[in-house]
Design an enzyme around this catalytic site. Sequence first.
Site, PDB file in Angstrom:
ATOM      1  N   CYS A   2      18.748 -55.327  10.202  1.00 41.96           N
ATOM      2  CA  CYS A   2      19.267 -54.974  11.519  1.00 41.96           C
ATOM      3  C   CYS A   2      20.600 -54.220  11.407  1.00 41.96           C
ATOM      4  O   CYS A   2      21.380 -54.456  10.496  1.00 41.96           O
ATOM      5  CB  CYS A   2      19.520 -56.231  12.342  1.00 41.96           C
ATOM      6  SG  CYS A   2      18.108 -57.322  12.410  1.00 41.96           S
ATOM      7  N   ARG A  27      18.236 -48.502   6.932  1.00 42.70           N
ATOM      8  CA  ARG A  27      18.270 -49.930   6.605  1.00 42.70           C
ATOM      9  C   ARG A  27      16.931 -50.602   6.880  1.00 42.70           C
ATOM     10  O   ARG A  27      16.686 -51.702   6.386  1.00 42.70           O
ATOM     11  CB  ARG A  27      19.350 -50.631   7.455  1.00 42.70           C
ATOM     12  CG  ARG A  27      20.759 -50.179   7.161  1.00 42.70           C
ATOM     13  CD  ARG A  27      21.714 -50.686   8.216  1.00 42.70           C
ATOM     14  NE  ARG A  27      21.827 -52.135   8.192  1.00 42.70           N
ATOM     15  CZ  ARG A  27      22.829 -52.798   7.626  1.00 42.70           C
ATOM     16  NH1 ARG A  27      23.794 -52.137   7.036  1.00 42.70           N
ATOM     17  NH2 ARG A  27      22.871 -54.107   7.646  1.00 42.70           N
ATOM     18  N   TRP A  76      15.180 -55.670  12.825  1.00 43.12           N
ATOM     19  CA  TRP A  76      14.151 -55.908  11.804  1.00 43.12           C
ATOM     20  C   TRP A  76      13.701 -57.341  12.045  1.00 43.12           C
ATOM     21  O   TRP A  76      14.446 -58.285  11.818  1.00 43.12           O
ATOM     22  CB  TRP A  76      14.779 -55.744  10.421  1.00 43.12           C
ATOM     23  CG  TRP A  76      13.827 -55.644   9.287  1.00 43.12           C
ATOM     24  CD1 TRP A  76      13.186 -54.532   8.835  1.00 43.12           C
ATOM     25  CD2 TRP A  76      13.439 -56.705   8.402  1.00 43.12           C
ATOM     26  NE1 TRP A  76      12.428 -54.843   7.730  1.00 43.12           N
ATOM     27  CE2 TRP A  76      12.559 -56.161   7.452  1.00 43.12           C
ATOM     28  CE3 TRP A  76      13.754 -58.062   8.324  1.00 43.12           C
ATOM     29  CZ2 TRP A  76      11.983 -56.910   6.435  1.00 43.12           C
ATOM     30  CZ3 TRP A  76      13.177 -58.815   7.316  1.00 43.12           C
ATOM     31  CH2 TRP A  76      12.308 -58.234   6.397  1.00 43.12           C
ATOM     32  N   ASN A 102      23.082 -59.656  14.353  1.00 45.22           N
ATOM     33  CA  ASN A 102      22.463 -59.628  13.016  1.00 45.22           C
ATOM     34  C   ASN A 102      22.616 -61.016  12.417  1.00 45.22           C
ATOM     35  O   ASN A 102      23.671 -61.628  12.547  1.00 45.22           O
ATOM     36  CB  ASN A 102      23.189 -58.644  12.089  1.00 45.22           C
ATOM     37  CG  ASN A 102      22.869 -57.214  12.406  1.00 45.22           C
ATOM     38  OD1 ASN A 102      22.093 -56.939  13.303  1.00 45.22           O
ATOM     39  ND2 ASN A 102      23.477 -56.300  11.669  1.00 45.22           N
ATOM     40  N   GLY A 103      21.581 -61.479  11.718  1.00 41.93           N
ATOM     41  CA  GLY A 103      21.666 -62.793  11.077  1.00 41.93           C
ATOM     42  C   GLY A 103      20.628 -63.732  11.663  1.00 41.93           C
ATOM     43  O   GLY A 103      19.702 -63.304  12.363  1.00 41.93           O
ATOM     44  N   GLU A 484      11.233 -51.726 -13.306  1.00 38.30           N
ATOM     45  CA  GLU A 484      11.789 -50.885 -12.247  1.00 38.30           C
ATOM     46  C   GLU A 484      10.831 -49.748 -11.879  1.00 38.30           C
ATOM     47  O   GLU A 484      10.647 -49.441 -10.696  1.00 38.30           O
ATOM     48  CB  GLU A 484      13.157 -50.339 -12.687  1.00 38.30           C
ATOM     49  CG  GLU A 484      13.828 -49.398 -11.724  1.00 38.30           C
ATOM     50  CD  GLU A 484      14.141 -50.008 -10.361  1.00 38.30           C
ATOM     51  OE1 GLU A 484      13.954 -51.231 -10.178  1.00 38.30           O
ATOM     52  OE2 GLU A 484      14.543 -49.255  -9.471  1.00 38.30           O
ATOM     53  N   LYS A 488       9.417 -49.259  -8.135  1.00 37.53           N
ATOM     54  CA  LYS A 488       9.639 -47.990  -7.420  1.00 37.53           C
ATOM     55  C   LYS A 488       8.315 -47.486  -6.856  1.00 37.53           C
ATOM     56  O   LYS A 488       8.208 -47.106  -5.717  1.00 37.53           O
ATOM     57  CB  LYS A 488      10.213 -46.993  -8.421  1.00 37.53           C
ATOM     58  CG  LYS A 488      11.246 -46.057  -8.014  1.00 37.53           C
ATOM     59  CD  LYS A 488      12.623 -46.562  -7.720  1.00 37.53           C
ATOM     60  CE  LYS A 488      12.728 -47.921  -7.155  1.00 37.53           C
ATOM     61  NZ  LYS A 488      13.940 -48.453  -6.758  1.00 37.53           N
ATOM     62  N   GLU A 491       6.800 -49.872  -4.039  1.00 36.22           N
ATOM     63  CA  GLU A 491       7.513 -49.987  -2.759  1.00 36.22           C
ATOM     64  C   GLU A 491       7.356 -48.743  -1.889  1.00 36.22           C
ATOM     65  O   GLU A 491       7.311 -48.853  -0.669  1.00 36.22           O
ATOM     66  CB  GLU A 491       8.977 -50.397  -2.934  1.00 36.22           C
ATOM     67  CG  GLU A 491       9.886 -49.385  -3.538  1.00 36.22           C
ATOM     68  CD  GLU A 491      11.316 -49.891  -3.707  1.00 36.22           C
ATOM     69  OE1 GLU A 491      11.799 -50.655  -2.870  1.00 36.22           O
ATOM     70  OE2 GLU A 491      11.961 -49.486  -4.696  1.00 36.22           O
ATOM     71  N   HIS A 507      -2.901 -61.344 -23.917  1.00 37.55           N
ATOM     72  CA  HIS A 507      -2.923 -62.722 -23.425  1.00 37.55           C
ATOM     73  C   HIS A 507      -3.431 -62.798 -21.986  1.00 37.55           C
ATOM     74  O   HIS A 507      -3.217 -63.814 -21.327  1.00 37.55           O
ATOM     75  CB  HIS A 507      -1.534 -63.344 -23.560  1.00 37.55           C
ATOM     76  CG  HIS A 507      -1.050 -63.334 -24.975  1.00 37.55           C
ATOM     77  ND1 HIS A 507      -1.537 -64.183 -25.939  1.00 37.55           N
ATOM     78  CD2 HIS A 507      -0.168 -62.514 -25.603  1.00 37.55           C
ATOM     79  CE1 HIS A 507      -0.955 -63.920 -27.087  1.00 37.55           C
ATOM     80  NE2 HIS A 507      -0.127 -62.910 -26.912  1.00 37.55           N
ATOM     81  N   LYS A 607      16.840 -51.918   3.648  1.00 35.16           N
ATOM     82  CA  LYS A 607      17.767 -51.517   2.588  1.00 35.16           C
ATOM     83  C   LYS A 607      18.650 -52.676   2.165  1.00 35.16           C
ATOM     84  O   LYS A 607      18.954 -52.858   1.008  1.00 35.16           O
ATOM     85  CB  LYS A 607      18.631 -50.364   3.098  1.00 35.16           C
ATOM     86  CG  LYS A 607      19.615 -49.806   2.070  1.00 35.16           C
ATOM     87  CD  LYS A 607      18.884 -49.093   0.976  1.00 35.16           C
ATOM     88  CE  LYS A 607      19.813 -48.527  -0.074  1.00 35.16           C
ATOM     89  NZ  LYS A 607      19.077 -48.172  -1.300  1.00 35.16           N
TER      90      LYS A 607
HETATM   91  C1  AGP Z   1      14.788 -51.467  -4.628  1.00 39.04           C
HETATM   92  O1  AGP Z   1      14.428 -50.162  -4.483  1.00 39.04           O
HETATM   93  C2  AGP Z   1      15.032 -52.219  -3.388  1.00 39.04           C
HETATM   94  N1  AGP Z   1      15.798 -51.511  -2.445  1.00 39.04           N
HETATM   95  C3  AGP Z   1      15.442 -53.673  -3.582  1.00 39.04           C
HETATM   96  O2  AGP Z   1      14.674 -54.245  -4.589  1.00 39.04           O
HETATM   97  C4  AGP Z   1      16.933 -53.954  -3.848  1.00 39.04           C
HETATM   98  O3  AGP Z   1      17.284 -53.568  -5.138  1.00 39.04           O
HETATM   99  C5  AGP Z   1      17.184 -55.450  -3.617  1.00 39.04           C
HETATM  100  O4  AGP Z   1      16.883 -55.768  -2.285  1.00 39.04           O
HETATM  101  C6  AGP Z   1      18.595 -55.860  -3.936  1.00 39.04           C
HETATM  102  O5  AGP Z   1      19.511 -55.203  -3.115  1.00 39.04           O
HETATM  103  P1  AGP Z   1      21.052 -55.176  -3.467  1.00 39.04           P
HETATM  104  O6  AGP Z   1      21.197 -54.455  -4.773  1.00 39.04           O
HETATM  105  O7  AGP Z   1      21.677 -54.444  -2.319  1.00 39.04           O
HETATM  106  O8  AGP Z   1      21.507 -56.594  -3.564  1.00 39.04           O
END
Ligand code: AGP
Length: 612
Positions: A2, A27, A76, A102-103, A484, A488, A491, A507, A607
């Site tokens: 949010c 975000r 969100w 927010n929260g 990673e 990538k 996502e 395994h 984000k």
């Molecule tokens: C990765 O592309 C994502 N945006 C996500 O995994 C992100 O790295 C994770 O939410 C952690 O966020 P931060 O580094 O802001 O704590």
Amino acid sequence: MCGIIGFAGREQAAPILLDGLARMEYRGYDSAGIAVRSEAKGLQVKKAKGRLQVLSDLTHGGADLEGTLGIGHTRWATHGEPNDINAHPHVSENGRIALVHNGIIENYLEIKEQLQRHGVKFTSDTDSEVVAQLLEFHYNECHNMLEAVGRVLRRIQGSYAFGIICSDYPNALIAARKDSPLILGYGENGNYIASDVTAIIKHTRDVVYMEDGEIAVVTAENIDVFDSEMNPLEKKHSQVDWDVSAAEKGGYAHFMFKEIMEQPEAVRKTLSPRVRDGRVVLDDVKLTAEYVKNISRIFIIACGSSYHVGMVSKYSWERLLRRPVQVDLASEFRYSDPLVDENTLVIVISQSGETLDTMAAMREAKSRGARTLAVVNVVGSSIAREADDVLYTWAGPEIAVATTKAYTTQLVLMDLIGLYLADLLGTVEKSEYDAILAEMQVLPEKMRRLLEHFEDVQYFASRYFNHNSIFFIGRNLDYAMGLEGSLKLKEISYIHSEAYASGELKHGTISLIEPGTLVVALGTYAALFDKAMSNVVEVKARGAEVLAVTTETFKEKMEKTADSTIVVPDTHPILQPSLGVVPLQLFAYYVALQRGCDIDKPRNLAKSVTVE
Ligand code: AGP
């Protein structure tokens, strides 16, 4: 997650609010709304499910809502599905108070039931509406908005950043925070609140970071900040040095591509001020040599891609420091009754500096006596402010949800810290120390050269984008890098993908390999290249199509076996993931592009993950 913006000023508020919300779109959100107060019309609220454009169209770019005081929100969903009713701002029953939040309010059900017993009618399923109604309840008792806010804050449990306006207060908005970021901005034409500096940077760089428990009264002329006992506070101002253009696309089709291309410069900015006269200089950290010598164990705690940085660092740090390094997911660490004490160094990594799980894990570690060092990108963020030491990655604002430049700058900063600690411990040979530092200096240039060949990766993406399941395999640093690469891809392209340590294939996972399965084989880690090759042969024998990533040194060997090969420049082994990950980012980007995905704002993702 949010986003909040608020404005009290001498201009029409609605267009400013909509623009601020647009700058926070990255975000992640599923609905949006604004509330504006005017003398003639009182509180006017417009909300809409879906993209911000819907809200903008509904209000003719804000022109329909007259007034110079207002609040806005991108939601969100957590409590209640994404729809117009659950969108913020929430308005109290008599229509006098509007609030954005927010929260999460943990005890909202209990409060809701109490209010219902007093006859209050609720319209939404949200925890946030409960706060708006509770505010009205207390305001009716005390007829003073600030006092009512104070009473509400004493009553609620959970995390919050609030922006509140009331039709009885024509000039002021009230803000409050606990465990959710909120910034106060001092502008020429009025003053602002925002959950994210990108929302207001167009108007001001002069900001104050609110702390937990603080309340602010914002008018066009002034901002007064109080502690939880309503004592006035003198706050330190900070200057945001981000350029507005850094948070704009600047001719690129997507923020993600722009941010991939910005990596050489971001890495240079992160590295160069910290390497002086052939030494790593970390002026900002207060770790003493004596403390470092007594460290018995190191934890690295993070989520998502930041966690993957931790995985890379585990391999390189154990090699450099000869100390056990444990990497934990923050969401697991915080509830694991962790074995940390005053001889444990806890490194937390977070791009946003606001990830709730990482923050909670850090607090848990601190409460057990551990010293904490945070690696953070967003200056002044909550984690940065609470850690014992903080080192910033100077990646600049990262807007695309999928992290790229923040990830690589975290990697190189972790390499620097590892080298710094190894030097204090005397566990690294001078020749190795010098070799790593020398390679670091030329890393941005190697990255730049690598990025010149982005079209090669585009070609491979067009060849493989139709696969429905993709495996990433590698050993040691290549395995960590594969985690990673796989994240990538999944996502932003929504393709099912898994990363495995190559040695684990036999395994279990190898049963999933069938004719045509795409395997991205990572063979950049020189010490285990031959083993990596054996695994390529193994999956090829079962019919897999292999897209390999390797270094100039091993290009020829790899090309003989793999179906397609991407080559990255050679560097020192511990720095190799910083180069190797770049084609993986590009591959994910181009695959998602081919599949018509919403690259910068992938579905269901946010984000900055400020809820549990
Ligand atoms: C990765 O592309 C994502 N945006 C996500 O995994 C992100 O790295 C994770 O939410 C952690 O966020 P931060 O580094 O802001 O704590």
